[in-house]
Design an enzyme around this catalytic site. Sequence first.
Site, PDB file in Angstrom:
ATOM      1  CG  HIS A 183      -0.233  -0.037   2.702  1.00 19.07           C
ATOM      2  ND1 HIS A 183      -0.359   1.369   3.037  1.00 19.07           N
ATOM      3  CD2 HIS A 183       0.433  -0.905   3.212  1.00 19.07           C
ATOM      4  CE1 HIS A 183       0.060   1.068   4.467  1.00 19.07           C
ATOM      5  NE2 HIS A 183       0.740  -0.338   4.278  1.00 19.07           N
ATOM      6  CG  MET A 184       0.276   6.051  -0.074  1.00 18.16           C
ATOM      7  SD  MET A 184      -0.719   6.295  -1.202  1.00 18.16           S
ATOM      8  CE  MET A 184      -0.409   8.148  -1.862  1.00 18.16           C
TER       9      MET A 184
END
Lengths: 582, 98
Positions: free
Chosen positions: B19-20
């Site tokens: 993810h980010m």
Amino acid sequence: MLELQGIAVSPGVAIGRALVFDREGYRITRCLVAVGEDEREWQRFVDAVRQASLKLEANRQSTADKLGERIGDIFSAQLQVLSDPQLQSELESLIRKRAYSAEYAVSEVFTKYAAAFRKASSSFLSERAADIRDVERSLLEVLTGQPMETLKTIPHEAIIVSHELTPGETAGFDPEKVLGICTEAGGSGGHTAIVARGMEIPAVVGVGNFLHQIRSGDEVIIDGHLGRIIVSPDDATRDRYRERRLFRQSIATQLQEIRDLPACTSDGVRIELMANLEFPHEAASCVARGADGVGLYRTEFLYLGRDQEPTEEEHYQAYAQVVRDMQNRPVVIRTLDLGADKMGMTMLAEPENNPFLGLRSIRLSLRNPPLFRIQVRAILRAACLGDVRVMFPMITTLDELRSARFLLRSVSEDLAAEGKHIQCAVQVGMMVEVPAVVLMLDRFIDEIDFVSIGTNDLTQYTLAVDRSNESVADLYQACDPAVLRLIQRTHLIAAEKKKSTSVCGEMSNNPAYALLLVGMGIRTLSLAPAAIPILKKAIRSVTIGQCEAMAWRALRLSTAREVDAFLMNQLAGLVPEIVLQA
Amino acid sequence: MTAAIQHCNVIVRNPEGLHMRPAHRLVQVATGFQCQIELERAGQIADCRSILSLLTLGAPQDCELILRAQGPDADEAIRVISLMFSQQFDEENGEPAT
């Protein structure tokens, strides 16, 4: 000139300038720059990236100071997105090679990424999409030099063009500013459509992808009768629509003349025309249109667009206003019908795979007695002010009806114990929306005072069609023979016990269908206030025998298409003056 | 020093996938190398210098990816980055690993 066909959901013609919102509800300018301007546009974009970076860096710094480096990292990830090489090269090619304006390019590319993230399957992805949108917004704010306009602030008279609108967004519109509504998604029974009709804003939905073919400022015509939208009309088309608008206004004047006359067939059978209400303030205009009462007051709009549950007093004030404005005419208040797409209160909303078959409407109310009691208290208190009747929505089983009635009785005892003045003899009815109820109606009928057929949900549940899904919206036909048979059975069972049956779905808005219902024996119709005058005109133009003959033949047809064609043809023969020319 | 493509398989161990934050760390590190570094998931290839292309992979936990590097410091890049994957990018259940 560009002509597109959608689904007509709210009648009327609007001519005006488009205000285009993208999927996220931002206003964007979709345009190309002049030849030779592309280099300057690119420079403008590069500058915007630099400024947005400074802003994000400042955010990162202050967040890191307050909450620690790890949280501040969220912004440094956003900074990375801003300077992402892949993003930069895509934007560069759109701006330099294809002459997109910087705003347009940014909006296109970010929308693409956000959509890609949302499509992926795990739960944290939607948060990424929100991060991407944050970056997009800071860039657009720098480029346009102003905070992004959202759907909440419509600056001037405009026709709203969007991918989709929620019922809450639509209800928030200022009808003075919003001339018409047009969306890519949506179907005829969706609640956005109902709200638009309630606000009397012409609307066309389910047009399909076309946002790339229109930009803010373009002239648009919305034809809410035929479901057509015309972008940048030529002179002849614009003139034709102006003429048509005049013609409609002249019909409106004729209708005004019969306003105070009763809705009787030419041979004297009285039909009660009641209004479907969304908002308390509509009650006054119902009276002005000659409504015999309110056949369906949809109370859930008290819940939309807010975070807290309405208080008993807020419920009471809303109901009291309607009851007073209706001046002793009957007012049927339907209890909470929240759920599915109407769900405005996130605290009650659990994501469901199949919301229309899930915890909604009376099921939700019975599961949340404190919330339900508040509403019922307010209804019983308002009942002292006039002829108020209670109606429970989406009843499926007899147990549900009994539980709801039990709660009603206990609330009324509470109020009496508190010494509050209440009206004891409130009529109680239920909506017929689930086919199971029609099959079992002989067991329900002795326990209620009246039934009201909600054709929208009855159609959806009978034909197994999600009415807000545009890919199957064509299957959603209230005139389907299966639905007609259920309506007929309901009426026959109720009539045998001398209980009244009304029809309060969208079906009654269409004069051809309404005459069919009258022919089937229905004597009370509840419809959008705006549709009342024209239906009264239709009823006053026919005899009951003509309606019965029409029903006799319609009930012997086999498909929705045949029924619809037959009814339209009949209407054109019986009441030609109200049939609108294409 | 070699111009041959180095590659190995890595597994996403972070509970929330790639993810980010891990993608952000990966870009920071990848940008420090001279070599070209890419990740492949079922035919889809992402440039490790582009956070957007990494995120677009949508790689969930336990997803196996092919890590490739080509350039002067490719060996070192492969070693460092595969270590980052196995250490969950210094993050465990959203909290820093100690």
